[in-house]
Design a protein around this motif. Structure first.
Motif, PDB file in Angstrom:
ATOM      1  N   ALA A 104      -4.827   5.352   2.507  1.00  0.00           N
ATOM      2  CA  ALA A 104      -3.931   4.371   1.904  1.00  0.00           C
ATOM      3  C   ALA A 104      -4.589   3.748   0.680  1.00  0.00           C
ATOM      4  CB  ALA A 104      -3.580   3.284   2.910  1.00  0.00           C
ATOM      5  N   TRP A 143       0.837  -1.193   0.000  1.00  0.00           N
ATOM      6  CA  TRP A 143       0.000   0.000   0.000  1.00  0.00           C
ATOM      7  C   TRP A 143       0.871   1.241   0.000  1.00  0.00           C
ATOM      8  CZ3 TRP A 143      -1.376  -4.455   2.218  1.00  0.00           C
ATOM      9  CH2 TRP A 143      -2.701  -4.895   2.066  1.00  0.00           C
ATOM     10  N   GLN A 149      -4.069   0.533  -2.116  1.00  0.00           N
ATOM     11  CA  GLN A 149      -3.326  -0.684  -2.391  1.00  0.00           C
ATOM     12  C   GLN A 149      -2.735  -0.620  -3.793  1.00  0.00           C
ATOM     13  OE1 GLN A 149      -5.471  -4.408  -2.019  1.00  0.00           O
ATOM     14  NE2 GLN A 149      -3.560  -5.501  -1.664  1.00  0.00           N
TER      15      GLN A 149
END
Length: 75
Positions: free
Chosen positions: A26, A17, A28
């Motif tokens: 965040a 991430w 991925q």
């Protein structure tokens, strides 16, 4: 902005991430048995390793900041 890359688990998903420090969000980059992310010196590429059984590979993606987030493209 400032970005931090990390590998690990999130909701039972393995992967890497990137955290936008300012936004606290965040994204991925890739799912799978990937660990140890590291930025290139110019901040335009992100490398990480694949560890799956006896398999070991180094992967890298081109990265860029786009409106509303972060974008990564594998080559």
């Amino acid at each position: 902005g400032k970005f931090v890359a990390f590998g690990g688990f999130n909701d039972s998903t393995l992967g890497v991430w990137v955290l936008d420090v300012d936004a606290g969000k965040a994204v991925q980059v890739i799912a799978g048995h990937f660990t140890m992310p590291a930025w290139s010196k110019d901040g335009k590429r992100l490398a990480f390793d694949l560890r799956e059984g006896d398999k070991r590979e180094i992967w890298a993606v081109d990265v860029s900041v786009v409106e509303g987030g972060f974008k990564a493209e594998t080559r």
